[in-house]
Each structure stands twice: as structure tokens, then as C-alpha cells.
Write a protein that holds these residues in place. Structure first.
Motif, PDB file in Angstrom:
ATOM      1  N   THR A 159      11.450  76.504  16.627  1.00  0.00           N
ATOM      2  CA  THR A 159      10.639  77.488  15.913  1.00  0.00           C
ATOM      3  C   THR A 159       9.457  76.804  15.248  1.00  0.00           C
ATOM      4  OG1 THR A 159      12.061  77.232  13.967  1.00  0.00           O
ATOM      5  CG2 THR A 159      12.592  79.033  15.472  1.00  0.00           C
ATOM      6  N   ALA A 160       8.543  77.604  14.738  1.00  0.00           N
ATOM      7  CA  ALA A 160       7.306  77.055  14.182  1.00  0.00           C
ATOM      8  C   ALA A 160       7.552  76.156  12.977  1.00  0.00           C
ATOM      9  CB  ALA A 160       6.361  78.193  13.798  1.00  0.00           C
ATOM     10  N   ASP A 161       8.639  76.377  12.280  1.00  0.00           N
ATOM     11  CA  ASP A 161       8.939  75.579  11.093  1.00  0.00           C
ATOM     12  C   ASP A 161       9.862  74.406  11.400  1.00  0.00           C
ATOM     13  OD1 ASP A 161      11.615  77.554   9.543  1.00  0.00           O
ATOM     14  OD2 ASP A 161      11.226  77.019  11.639  1.00  0.00           O
ATOM     15  N   PHE A 162       9.823  73.906  12.643  1.00  0.00           N
ATOM     16  CA  PHE A 162      10.785  72.892  13.041  1.00  0.00           C
ATOM     17  C   PHE A 162      10.659  71.621  12.205  1.00  0.00           C
ATOM     18  CE2 PHE A 162       8.377  69.624  15.275  1.00  0.00           C
ATOM     19  CZ  PHE A 162       7.202  70.267  15.605  1.00  0.00           C
ATOM     20  N   LYS A 163       9.455  71.259  11.799  1.00  0.00           N
ATOM     21  CA  LYS A 163       9.293  70.038  11.015  1.00  0.00           C
ATOM     22  C   LYS A 163      10.086  70.129   9.711  1.00  0.00           C
ATOM     23  CE  LYS A 163       4.634  69.358  12.823  1.00  0.00           C
ATOM     24  NZ  LYS A 163       3.192  69.283  12.490  1.00  0.00           N
ATOM     25  N   TRP A 164       9.948  71.251   9.030  1.00  0.00           N
ATOM     26  CA  TRP A 164      10.681  71.463   7.790  1.00  0.00           C
ATOM     27  C   TRP A 164      12.176  71.455   8.053  1.00  0.00           C
ATOM     28  CZ3 TRP A 164      14.129  75.182   6.107  1.00  0.00           C
ATOM     29  CH2 TRP A 164      14.384  75.202   4.735  1.00  0.00           C
ATOM     30  N   ARG A 165      12.617  72.072   9.156  1.00  0.00           N
ATOM     31  CA  ARG A 165      14.032  72.135   9.466  1.00  0.00           C
ATOM     32  C   ARG A 165      14.594  70.753   9.768  1.00  0.00           C
ATOM     33  NH1 ARG A 165      14.305  75.947  14.272  1.00  0.00           N
ATOM     34  NH2 ARG A 165      16.560  75.571  14.124  1.00  0.00           N
ATOM     35  N   PHE A 166      13.848  69.921  10.466  1.00  0.00           N
ATOM     36  CA  PHE A 166      14.303  68.559  10.726  1.00  0.00           C
ATOM     37  C   PHE A 166      14.389  67.765   9.428  1.00  0.00           C
ATOM     38  CE2 PHE A 166      15.107  67.610  15.071  1.00  0.00           C
ATOM     39  CZ  PHE A 166      14.343  68.475  15.838  1.00  0.00           C
ATOM     40  N   ASP A 167      13.359  67.922   8.581  1.00  0.00           N
ATOM     41  CA  ASP A 167      13.347  67.171   7.326  1.00  0.00           C
ATOM     42  C   ASP A 167      14.513  67.559   6.428  1.00  0.00           C
ATOM     43  OD1 ASP A 167       9.726  67.011   6.899  1.00  0.00           O
ATOM     44  OD2 ASP A 167      11.137  65.697   7.957  1.00  0.00           O
ATOM     45  N   LYS A 168      14.799  68.839   6.384  1.00  0.00           N
ATOM     46  CA  LYS A 168      15.795  69.323   5.428  1.00  0.00           C
ATOM     47  C   LYS A 168      17.220  69.275   5.952  1.00  0.00           C
ATOM     48  CE  LYS A 168      12.777  70.161   2.294  1.00  0.00           C
ATOM     49  NZ  LYS A 168      12.713  69.288   1.093  1.00  0.00           N
ATOM     50  N   GLY A 169      17.379  69.424   7.257  1.00  0.00           N
ATOM     51  CA  GLY A 169      18.749  69.555   7.754  1.00  0.00           C
ATOM     52  C   GLY A 169      19.017  68.899   9.080  1.00  0.00           C
ATOM     53  N   GLY A 170      18.229  67.917   9.459  1.00  0.00           N
ATOM     54  CA  GLY A 170      18.411  67.296  10.755  1.00  0.00           C
ATOM     55  C   GLY A 170      19.489  66.221  10.770  1.00  0.00           C
ATOM     56  N   TRP A 171      20.067  66.036  11.948  1.00  0.00           N
ATOM     57  CA  TRP A 171      20.948  64.904  12.185  1.00  0.00           C
ATOM     58  C   TRP A 171      20.102  63.835  12.860  1.00  0.00           C
ATOM     59  CZ3 TRP A 171      22.565  69.903  13.064  1.00  0.00           C
ATOM     60  CH2 TRP A 171      23.725  70.328  12.373  1.00  0.00           C
TER      61      TRP A 171
END
Length: 125
Positions: free
Chosen positions: A102-114
Motif C-alpha cells: 500500500t501507499a503507506d508501506f514505508k511507515w508500515r515497515f518502520d513501525k511493524g516490519g520484521w
């Protein structure tokens, strides 16, 4: 766990293929991303792929040179890097997030990525 491999030293114009192998979970439905961090610079996204629908992202700096692909049967994502440039030199990391790209993937990786460990890519001029 995510295991990145395939880095090394290559001359400008050369190619490398990075692999990101997952263990302990399947890729569906996840998005796998490759990021890189050069000395003194912030980590930046390079390419991502959504294993459920195949959607991809490429940074402008690598478009036309890098190709991301996924082998879900092997739980492995590849990053084929061609026409490498000295500015591609960095530690490359792979990471996973749940769901599709999704468009917010950077934020999602930063906040909850493995995140896996990095693999060094060095391109000599």
C-alpha cells in the motif's frame, strides 16, 4: 526469520542477485521489501513486492536496473540488480510486513516490519 544473502563486491556495470529467505512463516499474505543504507545516510526503500497480488514498488534510482521477484513455494524473494553503480553501495536489508503493498508501506515497515540481517553490496568504479 528473514535471511538475506547474495551481497558482494562487483565492478560498476556488473550484476548481483540478492535473496531473502523466510523461515518460520509463509509469505502469504505479506509484502517483502528490500531496503538499503549507505554509510552516513538514512535507510531507504529499494523495492517491494506483494506476494498475494504481485504488486511491486521500485525506487526511481533503481527503476530499469533492478527486478524484484518472489518464489512463494520457496518462501524466497529475489532482487536482481543489473548495471550496478558505485552509488548502489550499501548494506541491503530485507523485511516483511503483513498484507499487500500500500501507499503507506514505508511507515508500515518502520513501525511493524520484521527485519532480517543485512548483506553488504559494494560496487567499485
Amino acid at each position: 526469520q528473514l535471511q538475506a544473502s547474495g551481497g558482494g563486491l562487483v565492478q560498476a556495470g556488473g550484476s548481483l542477485r540478492l535473496s531473502c529467505a523466510a523461515s518460520g512463516f509463509t509469505f502469504e499474505p505479506y509484502t517483502i521489501g528490500w531496503f538499503r543504507q549507505a554509510p552516513g545516510k538514512e535507510r531507504e526503500p529499494v523495492s517491494c513486492i506483494s506476494s498475494s497480488d504481485g504488486r511491486t514498488y521500485y525506487a526511481e534510482s533503481v527503476k530499469g536496473r533492478f527486478t524484484i521477484s518472489s518464489d512463494n513455494a520457496k518462501n524466497t524473494v529475489y532482487l536482481q540488480m543489473n548495471s550496478l553503480k558505485p552509488e548502489d553501495t550499501a548494506v541491503y536489508y530485507c523485511a516483511a510486513i503483513g498484507g499487500s503493498l500500500t501507499a503507506d508501506f514505508k511507515w508500515r515497515f518502520d513501525k511493524g516490519g520484521w527485519w532480517g540481517q543485512g548483506t553488504q553490496v559494494t560496487v567499485s568504479s
